[in-house]
Design an enzyme around this catalytic site. Structure first.
Site, short mmCIF file in Angstrom:
data_model
loop_
_atom_site.label_atom_id
_atom_site.label_comp_id
_atom_site.label_asym_id
_atom_site.label_seq_id
_atom_site.Cartn_x
_atom_site.Cartn_y
_atom_site.Cartn_z
CG ASN A 162 -1.74 1.22 1.38
OD1 ASN A 162 -1.80 2.05 0.47
ND2 ASN A 162 -2.40 1.37 2.52
CE LYS B 206 -0.19 3.22 4.74
NZ LYS B 206 -0.07 3.32 6.19
CG HIS C 111 -5.68 1.94 5.43
ND1 HIS C 111 -5.25 2.85 6.35
CD2 HIS C 111 -4.67 1.07 5.23
CE1 HIS C 111 -4.00 2.54 6.70
NE2 HIS C 111 -3.62 1.47 6.03
CD GLU D 109 -2.93 5.46 6.75
OE1 GLU D 109 -3.00 5.44 5.51
OE2 GLU D 109 -1.97 4.94 7.38
CD GLU E 219 -3.36 -2.41 7.37
OE1 GLU E 219 -2.31 -2.68 6.78
OE2 GLU E 219 -3.96 -1.34 7.22
N GLY F 34 2.67 2.47 10.82
CA GLY F 34 3.61 3.57 10.67
C GLY F 34 4.32 3.95 11.96
CB SER G 229 5.47 -1.63 12.03
OG SER G 229 5.07 -0.29 12.27
P1 13P Z 1 3.17 0.50 7.70
O1 13P Z 1 3.69 -0.78 7.09
O2 13P Z 1 3.89 1.72 7.18
O3 13P Z 1 3.08 0.44 9.18
O4 13P Z 1 1.67 0.66 7.16
C1 13P Z 1 0.82 -0.42 7.22
C2 13P Z 1 -0.40 -0.09 6.47
O5 13P Z 1 -1.14 0.79 6.84
C3 13P Z 1 -0.69 -0.86 5.25
O6 13P Z 1 -1.96 -0.61 4.77
#
Ligand code: 13P
Length: 252
Positions: free
Chosen positions: A9, A11, A97, A99, A169, A175, A215
């Site tokens: 992803n 982003k 997601h 976010e 997740e 992150g 992560s």
């Molecule tokens: P990170 O791997 O940067 O923690 O992000 C995970 C994520 O949100 C994948 O959709």
């Protein structure tokens, strides 16, 4: 059918030139690798055509979108429909997601509609669920994830459900560099499989692909993927570096 998947992803990262460079590095690297899982790349929507051209040419990468409209078509300025994604050879789409839940207020009800649009267009939704840190600390994590899955997914038929991928997740791991331990991931994945079994049946539960995200990186992927109920990963930061992403793909 349950399969191992590693999905990146991206982003809201990378200019077009940077994205092209990354895709081309990935294709070259993956052609040489002996990986056994399906590899999915979810770039920003603007780069789907470019990524799809690279990926399909060599047949090594499937393309995913990061979002889709809950509406079919029409006067919805700025939105992208599932039919549009399908016409660009998109096979997967991330839905829900954390976010998008946090910054864009997406609700389980709205996510259910997005999933409906995707299924109508033969695109596999990658449905994200996961608890906040305070919910984990309060011991409510099973409850939270169960509600997210129940409200967005459990009205689908067994056949429809069979096309959905789930990504667990935990929000506190995204992150932050703070990965869930292999035990925490396995515990939640087994729980998710259990509620699918209770709602549908053993076969449906066994056939559901459940990814871990948060992560996950080139160092910890192997330990996470070694768990019986962890079928791969949804990778954020580490999917932006070709070498790291390829290492993760080769972690099974
Ligand atoms: P990170 O791997 O940067 O923690 O992000 C995970 C994520 O949100 C994948 O959709």
């Amino acid at each position: 059918m349950r399969k191992n998947i590693v999905a990146g992803n991206w982003k809201m990262n990378k200019t077009f030139q940077e994205a092209e460079e990354l895709i081309s590095e990935l294709v070259t690297g993956l052609e040489k690798s002996r990986h056994t899982c399906e590899v999915v790349v979810c770039p920003p929507a603007l780069y789907i055509e470019m990524a799809s051209d690279y990926g399909h040419e060599e047949g090594v990468i499937k393309i995913g979108a990061q979002n889709v409209s809950e509406y079919e078509k029409g006067a919805y300025t700025g939105e992208i429909s599932a039919a549009m994604l399908k016409s660009m050879d998109v096979d997967y789409c991330i839905v829900g997601h954390s976010e998008r839940r946090k910054y864009f207020g997406e609700t389980n009800k709205q996510l259910a509609l997005k999933i409906e649009r995707l299924l109508e267009n033969a695109i596999h939704p990658i449905y994200c669920c996961g608890e906040l840190l305070e919910e984990r600390e309060a011991g409510k994590y099973f409850e939270v994830v169960e509600k997210q899955i129940e409200e967005a997914l459990f009205h689908f038929s067994k056949e429809e459900f069979g096309n959905i991928v789930i990504a667990y997740e935990p929000v506190w791991a995204i992150g932050t560099g703070k990965t869930a331990t292999a035990e925490q991931a396995q515990e939640m994945h087994a729980f998710i499989r259990r509620i699918i079994r209770n709602k549908y049946d053993e076969e449906t539960a066994e056939n559901t692909t459940i990814l871990y995200g948060g992560s996950c990186n080139a160092k910890n992927a192997e330990e996470l993927f070694a768990n019986p109920d962890v079928d791969g990963g949804l990778i954020g930061g580490a999917s932006l570096i070709a070498e790291d992403f390829i290492k993760i793909v080769n972690s099974f």
